[in-house]
Scaffold this motif. Structure first.
Motif: not given
Length: 298
Positions: A128-151
């Motif tokens: 699992v790659r877990a992402i969230d815009l306002n992550s509060q957990d070190r195992l959840i990446e702070k990342q905006d889905m709308l800016t994930l690269p096309e790769t």
């Protein structure tokens, strides 16, 4: 002499699901009104004289309510009754999906969008790659889905989006979010979406137009949609005959724009016209769920 009980400087720890729902509801109302202020600022007419003062009031109210951290805590509490991870894992194991790897050590590469806990990461056969815009957990990446690269397009066996699309305030960005979710799964990959039923049945969208959007994105229902008074659950599979999206340019954004153009062109005519030229969509408040296949004019 009685001593006065000290007042907490932060909101009390949440325990009630009812209170948690009130906190998340208040958060979204504030966010929606802030988006309305931003929309006016981008328009030709410009902001209202009172907008600056109202923004300060809303931001102060947000802070008094505990801010983003308290909202995240409330989101966790409000979802404890229904464990999304259990539904996803069970669905992947059972027919008709039957996706649990049979090879020892095999794992399904999974993208969890808007993760608020690490429960899905406990499944031994999911990577699992877990992402969230306002992550509060070190195992959840702070990342905006709308800016994930096309790769990252087409890399995942499973994608999960629970109560995320409805949190995007702009109708076009909601459409883009849905397109990005579809693009991230492999051919024959599985996409799980949970949305409030009131959004799916919104007077400015409706189940028919939403279903047509899914079909135009190459997504089909793997099992019948589950509807409750509050939530609608989608278990979707990307059709293997839908084909890959050609990379027309190495420039970032080329695949997304190509896909969006393809979706707009293949939509059912009724839905294409409705979602591309309906002025009511842009006049509606953000709390009224709708989508647009064309970006805002301003």
């Amino acid at each position: 002499k009685l001593k006065r009980k000290p007042q907490p400087i932060v909101p009390p720890k949440l325990k009630s699901r009812r209170v948690a729902r009130e906190v998340t509801g208040a958060y979204h109302l504030i966010q929606n009104e802030l988006e309305q202020i931003d929309k006016r600022g981008r328009s030709a007419e410009g902001s209202l004289p009172e907008d600056a003062e109202r923004r300060k009031e809303l931001e102060s109210q947000m802070e008094q309510n505990g801010g983003v951290d308290y909202y995240q805590e409330a989101s966790i509490i409000s979802t404890t009754h229904f464990k999304t991870s259990r539904w996803v894992v069970r669905s992947l194991q059972e027919q008709p999906l039957n996706r649990k790897p049979t090879v020892k050590g095999g794992k399904l590469y999974t993208l969890e969008v808007g993760a608020i806990n690490t429960q899905l990461q406990q499944c031994p056969w999911l990577r699992v790659r877990a992402i969230d815009l306002n992550s509060q957990d070190r195992l959840i990446e702070k990342q905006d889905m709308l800016t994930l690269p096309e790769t990252t397009f087409g890399k995942f066996d499973v994608v999960l989006s629970s109560m995320v699309i409805n949190c995007v305030p702009c109708p076009y960005r909601r459409f883009e979010m849905l397109a990005r979710l579809a693009l991230h799964i492999k051919a024959d990959g599985v996409l799980f979406i949970i949305l409030p039923t009131r959004c799916v049945e919104s007077p400015l969208l409706g189940a028919e137009h939403f279903s047509n959007l899914l079909l135009a994105m190459g997504l089909r229902d793997a099992v019948a949609r589950r509807n409750t008074p509050k939530l609608t659950f989608f278990t979707l599979v990307r059709r293997s005959d839908f084909g890959e999206i050609p990379l027309v340019s190495a420039a970032e954004g080329a695949q997304l724009s190509t896909f969006i153009a393809r979706v707009a062109a293949t939509l059912a005519p009724k839905t294409r016209q409705y979602l591309s030229s309906n002025k009511r969509i842009w006049d509606a408040p953000p709390s009224m769920f709708c989508m647009s296949t064309t970006p805002p004019a301003h």
